[in-house]
Write a protein that holds these residues in place. Structure first.
Motif, PDB file in Angstrom:
ATOM      1  N   MET A   1       1.664   4.325  -2.394  1.00  0.00           N
ATOM      2  CA  MET A   1       0.404   5.837  -2.599  1.00  0.00           C
ATOM      3  C   MET A   1       1.310   6.946  -2.882  1.00  0.00           C
ATOM      4  SD  MET A   1      -0.375   6.277   1.307  1.00  0.00           S
ATOM      5  CE  MET A   1       1.088   7.168   2.038  1.00  0.00           C
TER       6      MET A   1
ATOM      7  N   VAL B   1      -6.545   7.283  -2.382  1.00  0.00           N
ATOM      8  CA  VAL B   1      -5.387   8.185  -2.097  1.00  0.00           C
ATOM      9  C   VAL B   1      -6.213   9.006  -2.424  1.00  0.00           C
ATOM     10  CG1 VAL B   1      -2.886   8.210  -2.212  1.00  0.00           C
ATOM     11  CG2 VAL B   1      -3.532   6.433  -1.158  1.00  0.00           C
TER      12      VAL B   1
ATOM     13  N   LEU C   1       0.945  -1.336  -0.322  1.00  0.00           N
ATOM     14  CA  LEU C   1       0.023  -0.130   0.083  1.00  0.00           C
ATOM     15  C   LEU C   1       0.796   1.367  -0.020  1.00  0.00           C
ATOM     16  CD1 LEU C   1      -3.179  -0.936   2.442  1.00  0.00           C
ATOM     17  CD2 LEU C   1      -2.514  -0.960   0.166  1.00  0.00           C
TER      18      LEU C   1
ATOM     19  N   GLY D   1      -5.854   2.979  -4.651  1.00  0.00           N
ATOM     20  CA  GLY D   1      -4.497   4.000  -4.854  1.00  0.00           C
ATOM     21  C   GLY D   1      -5.746   5.037  -5.508  1.00  0.00           C
TER      22      GLY D   1
ATOM     23  N   ALA E   1      -3.016   4.133 -10.386  1.00  0.00           N
ATOM     24  CA  ALA E   1      -3.741   3.555  -9.344  1.00  0.00           C
ATOM     25  C   ALA E   1      -4.255   2.095 -10.173  1.00  0.00           C
ATOM     26  CB  ALA E   1      -5.022   4.074  -8.713  1.00  0.00           C
TER      27      ALA E   1
END
Lengths: 261, 256
Positions: free
Chosen positions: A36, A122, A32, A119, A62
């Motif tokens: 990110m 984020v 993750l 993603g 993403a």
């Protein structure tokens, strides 16, 4: 029934063993944290270059984040069996190879879907990215198809890993090249012709294009060709991966080289 | 003098060791070259072709950072796996200088990235390599390598306490690339990032190299990189001493 058991339980066990990913101390920073910061970096680089808005980079990166999960997880799923010495007993068993193969792929596809969704979150939380609500479900379908395609591509690389020691290097190269060739950060039509042709044959390319259209307000029906192309590419890689796996398995039995090459 | 000899011996040993790893070398060259290619295309398509040398230099320093990060994660762990960690700790030479030599070697390998990225940009993208201050450019490179290498010492002494250091280093790679202005100017980032950037060597390394190449005053950035290198050495020494003390008390040197 036995095939179903190999597919589900075998696949889950292989996934649990993978990198110890279930452990948050590894999963969070690797699976993750890396995507990110990748998304944030390219979005800010995009702002500086003046190329496109944040949505362009969030969508591209993403979707490609699922590629990272798919490629490395697939490569290591096959590679770890070999490294830890379980590949020999596995291949000596009468278990269906198709079930073994598919069972290992399914959790990776699910993981890719999750990583990609993270993603997008984020992008929504930290950048100027506001996808229309109506695009979310079709977007989930596109991500799923892309996660399948990249996992299949990873399985192909993992099969090649049965014959080479430098599979991690090849995986790194494949992953980095996808940034460049798949229209993730640079619009495909601005790349030289030969790069566009290579990109058309890779996973992620068509999914990224479809996702960008969906986020721009297009309906799923108008991007079905792109989604079908992505699914077709994934199916092609999966068939190639399985065929290669069987060829290398036979070769390894014939020459007794399963753990020596 | 003895200290310098220990650092140089460990630097040279690790440099030779890593230079035999095709994986390490190719990754050190491949990642920055690909990043620079993406940046070149982005700047060209975005109508900022004048920033190509800017992108090439940023990608090159990213290569040094990437090598340092990867090497720092393994600097102590590889000795542990090789069975040489106990010998190094037991020897009369302070352990910190051995580790400093190892991490400086990984940063030195980043010079491959620098050369490869600049050559790639010049040959394929016609990036002009007209240096504003050639002498200061040449001076800025070893200073950058030194400061990043000693940042690696701090990372190595921290990572060794964390079993999953490789996972952490994966995350730090792009976080530091973004936060230190290697390719994206700090002025575009939120204000709270700037103080973090100030204490990270790549910020001053890229500023020194970029100011020397594109014009500006690289002397201040070189001085800051050197000052940070001193701070990192002191911090690394304290952390390594603590690590040694804990490992001796608990008998965990080869177990962590």
């Amino acid at each position: 029934m036995n095939t179903f058991r190999v597919l589900t339980i075998g696949g889950l066990l292989a996934y649990r063993a993978l990198f110890n990913w279930i452990h948050p101390a590894i999963y969070i920073p690797s699976v993750l944290g890396f995507p990110m910061f990748q998304i944030l970096f390219f979005a800010y680089l995009g702002r500086f270059s003046g190329l496109r808005d944040d949505a362009f980079f969030v969508t591209g990166n993403a979707i490609q984040a699922a590629g990272m999960a798919g490629i490395y997880a697939s490569v290591f799923t096959i590679g770890n069996d070999r490294f830890y010495g379980t590949l020999g007993p596995l291949l000596a068993s009468p278990a269906s190879r198709a079930a073994l193969f598919t069972g290992r792929a399914l959790p990776i596809v699910a993981n890719g879907l999750f990583v990609s969704a993270f993603g997008f979150v984020v992008g929504w939380a930290f950048l100027d990215f506001e996808p229309p609500l109506g695009s979310l479900l079709p977007l989930a379908l596109v991500i799923l198809v892309s996660a399948f395609a990249t996992t299949a591509f990873g399985m192909l690389l993992g099969s090649i890993g049965l014959r080479t020691k430098d599979i991690l290097l090849i995986s790194n190269l494949a992953y980095f090249l996808m940034w460049l060739f798949c229209g993730v950060n640079v619009p495909l039509d601005t790349l030289p012709g030969w790069m566009q042709i290579v990109g058309e044959g890779l996973p992620v390319t068509h999914a990224v294009a479809a996702a960008r259209e969906l986020i721009d307000g297009a309906a799923l029906g108008s991007v079905w060709r792109l989604v079908a192309a992505e699914a077709g590419i994934g199916a092609g890689y999966l068939i190639a991966a399985f065929a290669l796996f069987r060829v290398f398995e036979r070769e390894a039995r014939r020459h007794a080289t399963l753990e020596t090459t | 003098m003895k200290v310098l000899r220990v650092i140089l011996a460990c630097w040279w040993l690790n440099l030779k060791n890593l230079s035999r790893s095709a994986f390490f070398l190719l990754t050190a060259v491949m990642a920055p070259v690909l990043l620079s290619t993406i940046a070149f295309y982005m700047f060209q398509a975005g109508g900022r072709p004048g920033t190509l040398l800017y992108a090439a230099l940023g990608s090159a320093v990213y290569g040094i950072w990437s090598s340092t990060l990867f090497g720092s994660g393994g600097a102590i762990q590889w000795q542990r796996w090789g069975g040489t960690l106990e010998l190094l700790v037991a020897s009369p030479a302070p352990f910190v200088f051995a580790v400093a030599g190892f991490t400086l070697a990984t940063a030195t390998l980043g010079i491959y990235s620098l050369v490869a990225t600049l050559a790639w940009g010049t040959l394929l993208f016609d990036v002009p390599l007209d240096l504003a201050h050639p002498a200061l450019f040449v001076a800025a490179i070893p200073v950058t390598v030194l400061s990043l290498g000693l940042l690696g010492l701090v990372l190595a002494s921290t990572f060794v306490l964390y079993r999953n250091a490789n996972a952490l280093s994966n995350m730090l790679e792009y976080a530091v690339l973004l936060a230190t202005g290697m390719l994206v100017p700090l002025s575009l980032l939120p204000g709270w990032v700037t103080p973090i950037a100030w204490v990270l060597a790549p910020t001053w390394g890229i500023r020194a190299i970029r100011d020397a190449a594109l014009g500006g005053d690289p002397v201040f950035a070189i001085a800051m990189a050197l000052a940070l290198a001193g701070v990192y050495l002191a911090l690394g020494a304290a952390l390594i001493a603590n690590l040694e003390r804990l490992a001796r008390q608990r008998g965990t040197l080869s177990l962590a």
